[in-house]
Design an enzyme around this catalytic site. Sequence first.
Site, PDB file in Angstrom:
ATOM      1  CG  ASP A  42      30.477 -12.368  23.962  1.00 18.50           C
ATOM      2  OD1 ASP A  42      30.780 -12.379  22.746  1.00 18.50           O
ATOM      3  OD2 ASP A  42      31.243 -12.784  24.851  1.00 18.50           O
ATOM      4  CB  SER A  43      30.096  -9.181  19.139  1.00 20.32           C
ATOM      5  OG  SER A  43      29.070  -9.928  18.513  1.00 20.32           O
ATOM      6  CG  ASP A  81      28.698 -15.777  22.522  1.00 24.98           C
ATOM      7  OD1 ASP A  81      29.103 -16.941  22.340  1.00 24.98           O
ATOM      8  OD2 ASP A  81      29.127 -14.795  21.883  1.00 24.98           O
ATOM      9  CE  LYS A 110      30.254 -18.028  19.854  1.00 27.60           C
ATOM     10  NZ  LYS A 110      31.231 -17.246  20.647  1.00 27.60           N
ATOM     11  CD  GLU A 112      34.813 -15.786  24.020  1.00 26.05           C
ATOM     12  OE1 GLU A 112      35.815 -15.428  24.685  1.00 26.05           O
ATOM     13  OE2 GLU A 112      34.129 -14.991  23.356  1.00 26.05           O
ATOM     14  CD  GLU A 180      36.853 -13.937  17.152  1.00 26.14           C
ATOM     15  OE1 GLU A 180      35.999 -14.548  17.837  1.00 26.14           O
ATOM     16  OE2 GLU A 180      36.926 -12.700  17.100  1.00 26.14           O
TER      17      GLU A 180
HETATM   18  O1  KIV Z   1      30.252 -12.588  19.863  1.00 22.67           O
HETATM   19  C1  KIV Z   1      30.464 -12.833  18.660  1.00 22.67           C
HETATM   20  O2  KIV Z   1      30.006 -12.112  17.757  1.00 22.67           O
HETATM   21  C2  KIV Z   1      31.263 -13.998  18.333  1.00 22.67           C
HETATM   22  C3  KIV Z   1      31.636 -14.201  16.890  1.00 22.67           C
HETATM   23  C4  KIV Z   1      32.593 -13.191  16.431  1.00 22.67           C
HETATM   24  C5  KIV Z   1      32.099 -15.566  16.625  1.00 22.67           C
HETATM   25  O3  KIV Z   1      31.590 -14.753  19.190  1.00 22.67           O
END
Ligand code: KIV
Length: 263
Positions: A42-43, A81, A110, A112, A180
């Site tokens: 989600d980055s 994500d 994924k 969190e 992280e």
């Molecule tokens: O969204 C992302 O890029 C991440 C990584 C930094 C692990 O969750």
Amino acid sequence: MNILDFESHKSARQKISMVTCYDNWSAKILEETDVDCILVGDSLAVVMHGFDSTVHATIEMMELHTAAVTRGAPSKFVVADMPFLSVSRGLEYAMECVHRLMQAGANAIKIEGDKPHQIELVEHIVDAGVPVMGHLGLTPQSIHSFGGHKVQGKQAEKADQVQKGALALQAAGCFALVLECVPIKLGGCVSAALSIPTIGIGAGPHTDGQVLVLHDLLGVDPSFKPKFLRRFANSHDLVAGAVNQYHQEVQEQSFPSLKESYK
Ligand code: KIV
């Protein structure tokens, strides 16, 4: 790499490499590399859309970028994500998001956090046949409650919480765990305590694998310099240099040449 390889890599002490990817052209390049797996993180809200945090990622964005990546890298294991609050808006909405990401071609999702409702959701998703990667330590979707991007688990009590959360996520069925921005010692302790692999970012060398944002490792933004980042290329200068060269050759009228023109 498939889901079974995560545990076998850990048993064989073979490190896992993961990078983020958000679009089709870079997915096609990654398809030809040795990297073990891809994260549609989600980055992308920050890197691709210019927002100031991952809070702005939506399921529509995640779905669109996941589909572009999986079309470009069909042989790679792709994790997508679950976006901000998608795991806290009830089971039905969470499962709809899982459905959309898996149908966009992801091999796993994924999540969190390790709050009770998140652990319960992990169990439900795993029961439904979808592999889940956990994510603890600095979980960027919660930066507003952390007061910014800060290393997590520095105090013994907080480190203990991370360790307990990691064990709970493993028990709930996660096949791997992103750690992280935690101290090197905690990265090592959690990795030693789990049978599933840990994949670290800013968690030191003792995790079972590493993940970096592709744009960061390529050096796209010279102003982004967190301590944990190593740049493996200087793409900023490479791209700016190529575009300036193109501009100059257009001005000089040396581009296009006759060879580059149709008769
Ligand atoms: O969204 C992302 O890029 C991440 C990584 C930094 C692990 O969750």
